[in-house]
Design an enzyme around this catalytic site. Structure first.
Site, PDB file in Angstrom:
ATOM      1  N   LYS B 221      22.157 -37.490   9.298  1.00 33.38           N
ATOM      2  CA  LYS B 221      20.827 -37.375   8.712  1.00 33.38           C
ATOM      3  C   LYS B 221      20.677 -35.982   8.110  1.00 33.38           C
ATOM      4  O   LYS B 221      21.094 -34.989   8.734  1.00 33.38           O
ATOM      5  CB  LYS B 221      19.768 -37.601   9.793  1.00 33.38           C
ATOM      6  CG  LYS B 221      19.863 -38.975  10.452  1.00 33.38           C
ATOM      7  CD  LYS B 221      19.557 -40.091   9.474  1.00 33.38           C
ATOM      8  CE  LYS B 221      19.579 -41.445  10.160  1.00 33.38           C
ATOM      9  NZ  LYS B 221      19.117 -42.515   9.244  1.00 33.38           N
ATOM     10  N   ASP B 249      22.201 -39.131   4.804  1.00 33.50           N
ATOM     11  CA  ASP B 249      21.030 -40.014   4.691  1.00 33.50           C
ATOM     12  C   ASP B 249      19.765 -39.164   4.729  1.00 33.50           C
ATOM     13  O   ASP B 249      19.509 -38.484   5.716  1.00 33.50           O
ATOM     14  CB  ASP B 249      21.040 -40.993   5.872  1.00 33.50           C
ATOM     15  CG  ASP B 249      19.919 -42.015   5.816  1.00 33.50           C
ATOM     16  OD1 ASP B 249      19.040 -41.908   4.930  1.00 33.50           O
ATOM     17  OD2 ASP B 249      19.922 -42.942   6.665  1.00 33.50           O
ATOM     18  N   GLU B 275      22.152 -41.455   0.959  1.00 34.84           N
ATOM     19  CA  GLU B 275      21.368 -42.663   1.223  1.00 34.84           C
ATOM     20  C   GLU B 275      19.881 -42.333   1.154  1.00 34.84           C
ATOM     21  O   GLU B 275      19.453 -41.284   1.655  1.00 34.84           O
ATOM     22  CB  GLU B 275      21.745 -43.161   2.620  1.00 34.84           C
ATOM     23  CG  GLU B 275      21.021 -44.406   3.073  1.00 34.84           C
ATOM     24  CD  GLU B 275      21.639 -44.949   4.358  1.00 34.84           C
ATOM     25  OE1 GLU B 275      22.849 -44.745   4.581  1.00 34.84           O
ATOM     26  OE2 GLU B 275      20.907 -45.562   5.147  1.00 34.84           O
ATOM     27  N   GLU B 301      17.533 -50.290   2.457  1.00 36.23           N
ATOM     28  CA  GLU B 301      16.971 -50.733   3.738  1.00 36.23           C
ATOM     29  C   GLU B 301      15.461 -50.901   3.670  1.00 36.23           C
ATOM     30  O   GLU B 301      14.897 -51.667   4.437  1.00 36.23           O
ATOM     31  CB  GLU B 301      17.355 -49.781   4.869  1.00 36.23           C
ATOM     32  CG  GLU B 301      16.687 -48.431   4.791  1.00 36.23           C
ATOM     33  CD  GLU B 301      16.996 -47.538   5.994  1.00 36.23           C
ATOM     34  OE1 GLU B 301      18.010 -46.840   5.947  1.00 36.23           O
ATOM     35  OE2 GLU B 301      16.226 -47.559   6.969  1.00 36.23           O
ATOM     36  N   ASP B 324      19.070 -55.166   4.422  1.00 37.13           N
ATOM     37  CA  ASP B 324      18.565 -55.128   5.794  1.00 37.13           C
ATOM     38  C   ASP B 324      18.179 -56.556   6.150  1.00 37.13           C
ATOM     39  O   ASP B 324      17.517 -57.239   5.364  1.00 37.13           O
ATOM     40  CB  ASP B 324      17.350 -54.193   5.883  1.00 37.13           C
ATOM     41  CG  ASP B 324      16.790 -54.106   7.295  1.00 37.13           C
ATOM     42  OD1 ASP B 324      16.985 -53.069   7.934  1.00 37.13           O
ATOM     43  OD2 ASP B 324      16.155 -55.083   7.756  1.00 37.13           O
ATOM     44  N   HIS B 351      22.485 -51.976   6.074  1.00 37.45           N
ATOM     45  CA  HIS B 351      21.760 -51.123   7.013  1.00 37.45           C
ATOM     46  C   HIS B 351      21.676 -51.845   8.350  1.00 37.45           C
ATOM     47  O   HIS B 351      21.435 -53.053   8.405  1.00 37.45           O
ATOM     48  CB  HIS B 351      20.346 -50.867   6.496  1.00 37.45           C
ATOM     49  CG  HIS B 351      19.445 -50.212   7.494  1.00 37.45           C
ATOM     50  ND1 HIS B 351      18.403 -50.878   8.110  1.00 37.45           N
ATOM     51  CD2 HIS B 351      19.440 -48.957   7.999  1.00 37.45           C
ATOM     52  CE1 HIS B 351      17.787 -50.039   8.929  1.00 37.45           C
ATOM     53  NE2 HIS B 351      18.383 -48.881   8.887  1.00 37.45           N
TER      54      HIS B 351
END
Lengths: 443, 443
Positions: B221, B249, B275, B301, B324, B351
């Site tokens: 992240k 992400d 992402e 997602e 997703d 995802h």
């Protein structure tokens, strides 16, 4: 701008009107709506309350009510919002809560619920200031107005400095335009003649009445049957004469190629715009429809948020931006959209009708005229003549124009008797009927 | 494909796990999620039930539960869906009800609720067929699969004939790929090391464990602090060595220009993809990020529906499509998205994580490999190692690959004890705690 009291309660009601019984509001996608509102009151321990609502067309109104209730902890216990800083903070808390955000983000049920609560806070703040919302907004400085906007995800199209410049440019003319608005009212068009479920006689009669009432534009629903649409457009044109604009509205009925084909076929009847030709999420699709046929394109009543409007403008996908007062996150997000439209020079022609949407959105269009775009050229607010009697400060439309409201607040308060009578499923209008309106389910 | 029984009840539970206590799942936008599910069971009067859920991160899970309840009248009383025709009809009824549609259309709370019910129907149908969903889908003819797709609003990008051609091209190789999948499993990557709330020691330890466990890709992240991101990327690279991919992400943290700037600064660390650089609604924004910096772009997602995915592909905005299983309208809408991605030649990297998302989405990725794209090159399913113990048929990930599930159904059934223990607010895990998880509200 003095804060009086604390918000003590968020009261929510599921209110539904059985409009499907007369096919009011019928179109190519919505054959039998029961116009409804998830209605809320913000109570305080001092000073007037605030009123707001989400508009729906029946089933699912209870989900909207649940979503509004989920927001109670964000507003109950706050000082009653009075000025720009408090209204900006409330908007931020309701749209950027890290957990609730997952349910959107910033779209659909949760965004509409946030919008209802934010609009209720504006009703409350303007009522305390003793001003209608359009004047309350128009009295704020450019810097205060910019502070109300969430620029997240739109700075590639509009920066705070650009927004400030737009508002400052309009500032010197505010007083003159406000005076003109009070004297003349804001231009309107009417959709009342054009519902798809109405027969020819009713269409012609209502179209003629619209012209006699002073409207320069009417709107017809299209998209169910091309030959029928041609026939109805011809009838309407004969009824209103050559000088009145006839817009058409497909309510998202078509795919891109079908929209191009259909509107190419309707173009000889000179419709003024085609509204919602396809999915409200389809920015690139609207751009393709706009470039693929000669009729101007309008959309926005179902656009989920400022990010979608930003792209519609960036892509050159629309000739008219149709804001809706109760679809996005309230006054604050609509302020972002008005500023984006002003930046791109695209006129805003608000969506209205439904339950109370005329009452709310007139304030935003009038504020746009006074303090943002500074113009009402090519701009009209939609008007539909029903359900206004349920509001304590209903719109007044005369000679084809909305009269500027003068009562304090957002014109959002419903008559308590109307709320009680139409509460679903236990109000007298619904008692004894099936627990839910009839559904079409293919088995 | 024999229908057994009728759907008699739609049972709904608000289930929440107190994950915020350990900062599992923390990222730049979601500092303290409580992973939750609005979980439903479709009961019938004969044969196995169906299970489905919406995933949320805490607050608002009760709104999802209300939305699922609003769909009960569309499914209770139907014959238990068994084959393509019934599953197509259910999908259509849940997404195109003229009144409920107003609450989206096709986005947010109502779309996720529809997805949960549709997925439960797939669980039920596959269970009755005695097959895991990926095999159940892979056993359908190309024509049956095409009949499951709602082509509304996507025919400018993908026609039914084109979809049929894609599926027919993949048909001859189905059996061989299914056998290979059973033998080798499907490639995975892991996000477990990369949560923003973890300290350096935990990051390095988990990154090394991931490599030892056979993963060829991990994910970190990013987006809260650029210098921190550089430091963590450097640490992660040292921990995993040069041969392992490190995706990053941002969880929608940036505006467009900021995303370009930030990723230009991170590019020297060779992240495999970025992402969710910005708003999931911003098709044009993703295209600008993709063309403005050198790192590949992944998103999806939070993309609301097939119309958004269509545009991401049309605009050349993404290098990877991240479906997703529980965001859109269930298997049917994900089938549309898989076909769109195949048409445009963009790999699908699902995802997962959350509550049960790994369990569901593995079936869709495996079906994509067997019967749609026919490839797993450049494709990986996200894997996060928590909360699987609450499912009766949890995913099995070994040597960096998802083992193909063999139990009938959609792997969607939660342990009844887990549901009972984590019911909000009355389950033992929550009793005695504040009625709602703590909120950040600026006053």
């Amino acid at each position: 701008m003095t804060a009086v009291g604390t918000v003590t309660e968020l009261e929510v009601h599921d209110v539904r009107f059985p409009t499907s019984r007369r096919l009011d509001g019928s179109d190519a996608m919505n054959p039998d709506p029961d116009y409804s509102a998830a209605y809320l009151v913000l109570h305080t321990d001092g000073g007037p309350p605030g009123h707001g609502f989400c508009f729906t067309i029946g089933r699912g109104n209870e989900v909207m009510a649940a979503a509004i209730r989920a927001l109670a902890p964000y507003v109950v216990g706050r000082p009653a919002p009075a000025g720009a800083a408090a209204l900006a903070a409330l908007h931020r808390d309701l749209t950027h809560d890290s957990q609730l955000r997952w349910l959107g983000p910033e779209k659909g049920v949760m965004q509409m619920a946030a919008g209802a609560v934010i609009n209720a806070a504006w009703d409350l703040a303007a009522a305390r200031a003793g001003l209608p919302v359009w004047e309350f907004l128009s009295g704020m400085t450019p810097a205060e107005l910019v502070s109300l906007v969430d620029f997240r995800y739109v700075t590639d199209a509009l920066t705070p400095d650009e927004a400030l410049a737009i508002l400052r440019t309009a500032e010197p003319g505010r007083a003159g335009r406000a005076a003109r608005l009070r004297a003349e009212g804001y231009p309107a068009y009417t959709t009342s003649p054009g519902w798809l479920g109405y027969d020819d006689g009713k269409l012609v009669r209502l179209a003629k009445e619209a012209v006699a009432d002073g409207f320069g534009q009417i709107k017809l629903k299209v998209g169910a049957d091309l030959e029928e649409d041609k026939r109805r457009l011809r009838l309407a044109r004969e009824a209103v004469g050559p000088g009145v604009r006839i817009a058409v509205d497909a309510n998202q009925r078509w795919d891109v190629a079908e929209a191009v084909r259909w509107m190419t076929a309707l173009a000889p009847f000179a419709p003024y715009w085609i509204e919602e030709p396809t999915s409200p999420d389809d920015v690139l699709g609207h751009a393709a429809v706009r470039s693929g046929q000669p009729v101007k394109v309008a959309t926005g009543e179902h656009a989920a948020n400022r990010v979608v409007f930003k792209q519609l403008l960036q892509a050159g996908a629309v000739d008219f931006v149709q804001i809706d007062a109760a679809r996005v996150a309230g006054v604050n997000e609509n302020l972002a959209i008005l500023l984006l439209a002003a930046k791109y020079g695209v006129p805003v022609c608000p969506h209205a009708g439904g339950v109370g949407l005329c009452e709310l959105v007139q304030h935003l269009a009038m504020f746009d005229y006074v303090a943002v775009s500074g113009s009402w050229d090519d701009r009209v607010i939609e008007y539909v003549d029903h359900l206004h009697e349920h509001f304590t400060d209903p719109v007044v439309v005369e000679r084809g124009r909305y009269r500027a409201p003068s009562a304090p607040g957002f014109s959002a308060r419903m008559e308590p008797e109307s709320v009680a009578a139409h509460r679903f499923p236990d109000g007298p209008v619904w008692r004894g009927r099936p627990e839910r309106p009839e559904q079409e389910v293919s088995r």
